[in-house]
Design an enzyme around this catalytic site. Sequence first.
Site, PDB file in Angstrom:
ATOM      1  N   CYS A 398      -6.798   0.296  10.375  1.00 39.02           N
ATOM      2  CA  CYS A 398      -8.590  -0.114  10.668  1.00 39.02           C
ATOM      3  C   CYS A 398      -8.910   0.226  11.613  1.00 39.02           C
ATOM      4  O   CYS A 398      -8.794   1.009  11.998  1.00 39.02           O
ATOM      5  CB  CYS A 398      -8.681  -1.135   9.960  1.00 39.02           C
ATOM      6  N   HIS A 525      -5.428  -1.011   4.637  1.00 34.85           N
ATOM      7  CA  HIS A 525      -4.595  -2.016   5.338  1.00 34.85           C
ATOM      8  C   HIS A 525      -3.097  -1.928   4.772  1.00 34.85           C
ATOM      9  O   HIS A 525      -3.111  -2.726   3.514  1.00 34.85           O
ATOM     10  CB  HIS A 525      -5.121  -3.681   4.901  1.00 34.85           C
ATOM     11  N   GLU A 527      -0.744  -3.536   5.210  1.00 29.15           N
ATOM     12  CA  GLU A 527       0.490  -4.967   5.564  1.00 29.15           C
ATOM     13  C   GLU A 527      -0.034  -5.888   3.690  1.00 29.15           C
ATOM     14  O   GLU A 527       0.771  -6.744   3.486  1.00 29.15           O
ATOM     15  CB  GLU A 527      -0.514  -5.684   6.196  1.00 29.15           C
TER      16      GLU A 527
END
Length: 599
Positions: A398, A525, A527
């Site tokens: 990001c 993102h 994750e």
Amino acid sequence: MKYVLVTGGVVSGLGKGVTASSIGLILNACGLRVTSIKIDPYLNTDAGTMSPFEHGEVFVLDDGGEVDLDLGNYERFLDIKLIRDNNITTGKIYQSVIDKERRGDYLGKTVQVVPHITDAIQEWIERVAMIPVDGKDGPADVCVIELGGTVGDIESMPFIEALGQFSYRVGSGNFCLIHVSLVPVLNVVGEQKTKPTQHSVRGLRSLGLTPNILACRSTTELDENVKGKLSQFCHVPAENIITLYDVSNIWHVPLLLKDQKAHEAILKVLNLLGVAGEPALGEWTSRAELCDMLHEPVRIAMVGKYTGLSDSYLSVLKALLHASVACHRKLIVDWVAASDLEDATAKENPDVYNTAWNLLKGADAVLVPGGFGDRGVQGKIVAANYARENRIPFLGICLGMQIAVIEFARSVLGLQDANSTEFDPNTQNPCVVFMPEGSKTHMGGTMRLGSRRTYFQVTDCKSAKLYGNRSFIDERHRHRYEVNPDMVEQLEKAGLSFTGKDESGLRMEIIELPNHPYFIGVQFHPEFKSRPGRPSALFLGLIAAATGQLDAVLKKGVTKTSVMSNGTSVIKAHKCGNANKTAYGSLDAIYSNGNGMHF
């Protein structure tokens, strides 16, 4: 539908979220379909506008919901996809009731906490519990509900009242209450003290809820006489008192529950003993044990703004852990406050500056996570510059991708004033600009949120290979600034490759440096979708690059690595030793500069 409610007492931060996730996992391993709900008693509508220092990271769901980080634990442990309504807040409940009142739905009645707020809470729970989250048709068998905060909090009172009514309405055979409490050991006397838990249970019972099971947090396993005392004073059978003592990593928590037959106690309360089987946790056990055995380290420099609280980057840490275990390496995260790398710190506090740079230079890879605001941005830029020029594996997420673009424009294109309009609205070379559909007046829920599609522009690139050579991927987003499409051609001519774009081709999603060992930035993102045994592709690539395994991973096009029942993995194992067990829910020596992770 069966319901399991998890409450907490004495102090916050005991680990209700991981306990609730572990309960869901063990019930799922028994053959039951499980869904989860998190109740947060704060007045915010959602977690989107809260500082990570205030409440940890903001976890983003596929539907764009900005929710509590515990929903991330639920998704990772249960491998499910939740929606924004799986997170209930006081703000959401009151907003729904006020909207009904404005429409005249209450037919002139005086709107009160009881029955209108409490009814709205119960209706919300029943509605959301029926929504499938595991990709299968039909509702789940069990809904695990976690009530945030501790017993006695004034914010929780309407929820406690509603859940008391709810337990009575659905019937005792359909409702199981598990109370997580603290049994401290005082150094002065050296014994486990039960009084805090006694008072907590007494307070819970006075509010109309009686626990069926006690989950006691303690540094060591409860003595039998302590269990007997708790059973006597808390009116809970001794066999229903579980010890959640300190373990080497949180993947052992479901195994603690299994070893103490917590699943049998829950199934008995819910009248499911004849329906569910024994929990099948072979793969989970192998992964937990493998994690303890790893000793060869991989050091990751985490250059961020919120390094004072590890929960601010919880999903990033989990994704790093998943990838490290898959690569058979012991994860060590060196926390580097981005502002400590800046020239201003060198003048004001040279020791802090030197320490930060030593950590950065000693790392096997550099990761710059997402964030907002201009504090520490220059430090992130110099970290990206260091990784690029010294050919250190780098992953920017990001804002981390945006600063990598800014650094490239400054260093390679020679545009010294290149910047984001977030930090310098008047820059002559705006590499990063505000998205046209964004709002500058309202913060909550106005970003580009949730699952969005990214199309690969180049097939022969590391990111495409890591994702299994697919033509597109779906990942979760949370941003209001983007790379300026007007500068893309200039950047590409200088050697920066935009390997992933959205469907319009104007929104940049992935950048790479083709001639760098591993330099990738992503607007999304990754994750948030990483799972134990199935690490995020880009995190796996980062750890593999940091440990000399990237070529092997790219050749296989690995998008899934799973630890099998015999403890082996698709990535070649390395000789392992035994790791010492440390505090409950943390991983031995993960944080080299002293920070720990909440359970």
